[in-house]
Design a protein around this motif. Structure first.
Motif, PDB file in Angstrom:
ATOM      1  N   ASN A 135     -27.045 -44.304 -64.691  1.00 55.43           N
ATOM      2  CA  ASN A 135     -25.968 -43.435 -65.162  1.00 55.43           C
ATOM      3  C   ASN A 135     -25.819 -42.254 -64.206  1.00 55.43           C
ATOM      4  OD1 ASN A 135     -25.415 -44.391 -68.184  1.00 55.43           O
ATOM      5  ND2 ASN A 135     -27.619 -44.448 -67.820  1.00 55.43           N
ATOM      6  N   TRP A 136     -24.598 -41.832 -63.976  1.00 56.38           N
ATOM      7  CA  TRP A 136     -24.345 -40.610 -63.224  1.00 56.38           C
ATOM      8  C   TRP A 136     -22.984 -40.047 -63.612  1.00 56.38           C
ATOM      9  CZ3 TRP A 136     -19.944 -41.327 -60.414  1.00 56.38           C
ATOM     10  CH2 TRP A 136     -19.672 -42.606 -59.901  1.00 56.38           C
ATOM     11  N   SER A 137     -22.801 -38.750 -63.347  1.00 60.47           N
ATOM     12  CA  SER A 137     -21.539 -38.071 -63.643  1.00 60.47           C
ATOM     13  C   SER A 137     -21.064 -37.345 -62.392  1.00 60.47           C
ATOM     14  CB  SER A 137     -21.719 -37.060 -64.781  1.00 60.47           C
ATOM     15  OG  SER A 137     -22.098 -37.703 -65.982  1.00 60.47           O
ATOM     16  N   ASP A 138     -19.757 -37.254 -62.234  1.00 57.19           N
ATOM     17  CA  ASP A 138     -19.189 -36.634 -61.043  1.00 57.19           C
ATOM     18  C   ASP A 138     -17.708 -36.370 -61.281  1.00 57.19           C
ATOM     19  OD1 ASP A 138     -19.074 -35.622 -58.468  1.00 57.19           O
ATOM     20  OD2 ASP A 138     -19.912 -37.410 -57.516  1.00 57.19           O
ATOM     21  N   ARG A 154     -20.644 -39.131 -54.333  1.00 53.81           N
ATOM     22  CA  ARG A 154     -21.057 -40.528 -54.226  1.00 53.81           C
ATOM     23  C   ARG A 154     -20.062 -41.406 -53.489  1.00 53.81           C
ATOM     24  NH1 ARG A 154     -25.279 -42.005 -57.662  1.00 53.81           N
ATOM     25  NH2 ARG A 154     -26.106 -40.241 -58.841  1.00 53.81           N
ATOM     26  N   SER A 158     -18.012 -40.222 -66.005  1.00 56.09           N
ATOM     27  CA  SER A 158     -19.404 -40.681 -66.040  1.00 56.09           C
ATOM     28  C   SER A 158     -19.410 -42.179 -65.812  1.00 56.09           C
ATOM     29  CB  SER A 158     -20.055 -40.358 -67.392  1.00 56.09           C
ATOM     30  OG  SER A 158     -20.099 -38.964 -67.603  1.00 56.09           O
ATOM     31  N   ASP A 177     -26.552 -50.029 -59.321  1.00 54.48           N
ATOM     32  CA  ASP A 177     -25.636 -49.070 -58.720  1.00 54.48           C
ATOM     33  C   ASP A 177     -24.581 -49.742 -57.854  1.00 54.48           C
ATOM     34  OD1 ASP A 177     -24.918 -46.300 -58.375  1.00 54.48           O
ATOM     35  OD2 ASP A 177     -25.586 -46.499 -56.303  1.00 54.48           O
TER      36      ASP A 177
END
Length: 243
Positions: free
Chosen positions: A2-5, A29, A57, A63
């Motif tokens: 999980n990631w947010s940007d 990213r 998100s 990935d």
């Protein structure tokens, strides 16, 4: 994972019943894609117009595989403000199409373009400013993706002043006075691409577009075996018709 940007919307394509596979250029990213459930619905699709910036998100198993985007909000709703400005909309299409076509999924080099692209998109409401910024953006894009021009000194004499042209073969700057015998084979180098404070003179935008366009076609897009997106050509025609 999980990631947010934050991400600039580059485009999207419908997927299944109301879904949208969204392409974005993220702040940290690079270029990324993800599935937005219900993203193609009438209620939500305006949020995902190309050129907008959204907070999102991403979640997925790996990935490097297509995951899911949850979009929290629009940070910059640019598209709706430009609806009556055909040249600016053409610029949005060119910018997002070039970014989309020049980078692969997860290309980290794209992160260095995020801020510059956002600044350019924010200036599209100012018709007297953005054409020069656009040419500078294309020059920066070439550099960020590994195809930068050498505009520091004359390739013939080594002097760092009076630079007026660029070799289409080497991408190196030259003084016109040092290359009088083959000036017709060189690409003009407008002064505003060397000095940010320089005035933009008549013909400079056209010359700048010819310069960057040559290297976009023959270096960047040739390296990825693609043609320059037609959206750029449509923008160039618009700008030259106004010159």
């Amino acid at each position: 994972m999980n990631w947010s940007d934050d991400g600039i919307v580059l485009g999207g394509r419908r997927f299944g019943e109301g879904g949208l596979i969204l392409d974005v250029l993220t702040a940290t990213r690079g270029r990324r894609s993800g599935l937005v459930y219900g993203g193609a619905s009438r209620r939500r699709r305006a949020q995902f117009e190309a050129g907008n910036t959204v907070a999102l998100s991403w979640s997925g198993r790996l990935d490097d595989q297509l995951g899911r985007f949850d979009v929290a909000e629009a940070r910059r709703d640019r598209a709706s403000r430009l609806l009556e400005d055909a040249p600016a909309l053409s610029a949005v299409s060119a910018i997002t199409s070039i970014l989309r076509a020049s980078m692969n999924e997860g290309d980290a080099a794209g992160s260095s373009l995020y801020e510059a692209s956002g600044v350019l998109l924010d200036q599209l409401e100012h018709s007297h400013i953005w054409p020069a910024l656009y040419v500078r953006w294309e020059l920066g894009l070439l550099s960020a993706l590994g195809f930068g021009l050498d505009l520091e000194e004359c390739a013939i004499s080594g002097a760092n002043d009076g630079l007026t042209h660029v070799s289409p073969k080497t991408g190196r700057a030259v003084r016109g006075s040092e290359a009088e015998d083959y000036l017709d084979r060189l690409l003009a180098l407008p002064d505003f691409l060397l000095r940010p404070t320089a005035d933009v003179k008549p013909g400079d935008i056209a010359a700048g577009l010819r310069l960057t366009g040559h290297f976009l076609e023959n270096r960047l897009f040739a390296a990825v075996h693609r043609g320059v997106p037609p959206e750029r050509e449509r923008l160039v025609l618009r700008l030259l018709s106004k010159a």
